[in-house]
Design a protein around this motif. Structure first.
Motif, PDB file in Angstrom:
ATOM      1  N   CYS A 124       0.840  -1.193   0.000  1.00  0.00           N
ATOM      2  CA  CYS A 124       0.000   0.000   0.000  1.00  0.00           C
ATOM      3  C   CYS A 124       0.880   1.250   0.000  1.00  0.00           C
ATOM      4  O   CYS A 124       1.828   1.349   0.767  1.00  0.00           O
ATOM      5  N   CYS A 137       0.230   2.992   3.748  1.00  0.00           N
ATOM      6  CA  CYS A 137       0.642   2.390   5.020  1.00  0.00           C
ATOM      7  C   CYS A 137       1.704   1.307   4.848  1.00  0.00           C
ATOM      8  O   CYS A 137       2.198   0.757   5.824  1.00  0.00           O
ATOM      9  N   CYS A 174      -4.739  -0.285   0.426  1.00  0.00           N
ATOM     10  CA  CYS A 174      -5.550  -1.279   1.142  1.00  0.00           C
ATOM     11  C   CYS A 174      -7.021  -0.996   0.957  1.00  0.00           C
ATOM     12  O   CYS A 174      -7.813  -1.896   0.712  1.00  0.00           O
ATOM     13  N   CYS A 211      -6.880   4.530   3.204  1.00  0.00           N
ATOM     14  CA  CYS A 211      -5.475   4.690   2.823  1.00  0.00           C
ATOM     15  C   CYS A 211      -5.344   5.558   1.579  1.00  0.00           C
ATOM     16  O   CYS A 211      -4.452   6.391   1.482  1.00  0.00           O
TER      17      CYS A 211
HETATM   18 ZN   LIG Z   1      -2.860   0.883   3.514  1.00  0.00          ZN
END
Ligand SMILES: [Zn+2]
Length: 129
Positions: free
Chosen positions: A8, A11, A24, A28
């Protein structure tokens, strides 16, 4: 088949699902996009601040060595020094004809096509209180 681990962008968690997925989830994605916008906005503010500070410094270096608080200078000389005429912190018009443009406490007013009067602001400080 080459397997690339996808993570991702926000994150850095591993992503499961479609091959073209970059985040994700929506949270996000939003976080990442907001971050990018913030970076862009602060870069813009930084660039403008740098131009204003440079304008101020050019006028200061011009006026500081002199005894008087104003001096006539060729526009071209300011341009060559890196002055950006479009960037000011204040416009002051004491009468119909005069327009003063300030970069902080230094500024200028136009004399003619080729010359400006560079000045140090001698007006009473209005910010102090
Ligand atoms: Zn994420």
């Amino acid at each position: 088949m080459k397997i690339t681990a996808r993570i991702c962008l926000a994150c850095e968690s591993p992503i499961v699902g479609r091959i073209d997925k970059k985040f994700c989830d929506d949270s996000c994605r939003n976080h990442y996009n907001n971050q990018m916008n913030d970076n862009y906005a602060s870069a813009h503010v930084r660039n403008v601040n740098n131009i204003l500070r440079r304008n101020r410094r050019i006028l200061e270096e011009l006026l500081a060595p002199l005894k008087q608080k104003k001096v006539v200078i060729a526009r071209q000389r300011l341009v060559e020094a890196g002055f950006h005429f479009g960037y000011i912190t204040e416009h002051h018009q004491p009468n119909k004809k005069s327009h003063y443009y300030y970069c902080y406490e230094y500024g200028y007013r136009s004399i003619d096509q080729e010359k400006v009067l560079a000045i140090k602001d001698t007006r009473k400080k209005r910010f102090a209180r």
